[in-house]
Scaffold this active site. Structure first.
Site, PDB file in Angstrom:
ATOM      1  N   GLU A 139       5.475 -11.427  13.368  1.00  0.00           N
ATOM      2  CA  GLU A 139       4.985 -11.886  14.485  1.00  0.00           C
ATOM      3  C   GLU A 139       5.366 -13.281  14.543  1.00  0.00           C
ATOM      4  OE1 GLU A 139       0.701 -11.437  14.172  1.00  0.00           O
ATOM      5  OE2 GLU A 139       0.623 -12.082  16.236  1.00  0.00           O
ATOM      6  N   ARG A 162       0.629  -1.179  -0.094  1.00  0.00           N
ATOM      7  CA  ARG A 162       0.046  -0.190   0.137  1.00  0.00           C
ATOM      8  C   ARG A 162       1.053   1.308  -0.085  1.00  0.00           C
ATOM      9  NH1 ARG A 162      -2.461  -4.168   2.433  1.00  0.00           N
ATOM     10  NH2 ARG A 162      -1.208  -3.898   4.221  1.00  0.00           N
TER      11      ARG A 162
END
Ligand code: PRP
Ligand code: HPA
Length: 175
Positions: free
Chosen positions: A99, A62
């Site tokens: 993560e 993005r």
């Protein structure tokens, strides 16, 4: 009387994406709205009025949409930082923590000249791992980062501190 919509009003939250328990801040609804997209670009640029910027660097994916529009507005070049294996020319790579596990981002080794003033752009700052990897790539090429600009900062994830501890100026339109 209805108030004028701000950038945050155009951002949609998708519950349980991509995993259960995640509230995903979806900027596609901001990008899809002509007024929303324009005010987001204008507000992201506002802090840098009068500053020298030679290149805009966008983080996949993005950050490409924002970075392209910002570079066009500034009449400067745009440079992508992509996930490993996507750029066709000679690249330098930087790994960073996710993560779960690790990822690698890359930049073309001739995309930034030493001393160029760079604005780094992405939609969202979470842990700061992606942006930190991007900063390292730009600095390894000799680029001087003017600032890092985001639409959203998720403050509980600490990304702003990570970038500020690297000496970065950080701007986000909303939290
Ligand atoms: C999202 C977001 C940032 C990054 C922020 O991208 O667009 O690039 O995560 O997270 P961080 O601050 O913890 O590094 P994502 O990795 O989902 O990739 P995508 O844009 O290709 O979907
Ligand atoms: N939206 C987009 N990218 C993200 C998010 C989010 O809510 N959280 C971590 N990366």
């Amino acid at each position: 009387m209805s108030r004028t919509k701000s950038v945050r009003d155009y951002i949609r939250t998708i519950v349980d994406f991509p995993h259960e328990g995640i509230m995903f801040r979806d900027v596609t609804t901001l990008f899809a709205d002509p007024r929303g997209f324009r005010i987001a670009i204008d507000q992201m640029l506002h802090p840098y009025a009068g500053e020298r910027i030679d290149k805009v660097v966008g983080l996949e994916a993005r950050g490409f949409i924002l970075g392209g529009a910002i570079a066009h507005q500034l009449s400067v070049g745009f440079v992508p930082i992509r996930k490993k294996g996507k750029l066709p020319g000679t690249t330098i790579s930087q790994d960073y923590k996710l993560e779960y596990g690790e990822a690698i981002v890359e930049i073309h080794d001739d995309a930034i000249q030493p001393g160029e003033k760079v604005l780094l752009v992405d939609d969202l700052l979470a842990t700061g791992g992606t942006a930190a990897a991007g900063i390292k790539l730009i600095e390894r090429l000799g680029g001087e980062i003017v600032s890092c600009a985001f639409i959203i900062d998720l403050p509980e994830l600490g990304g702003r501190n990570v970038l500020e501890n690297m000496g970065m100026d950080v701007h986000a339109l909303c939290e």
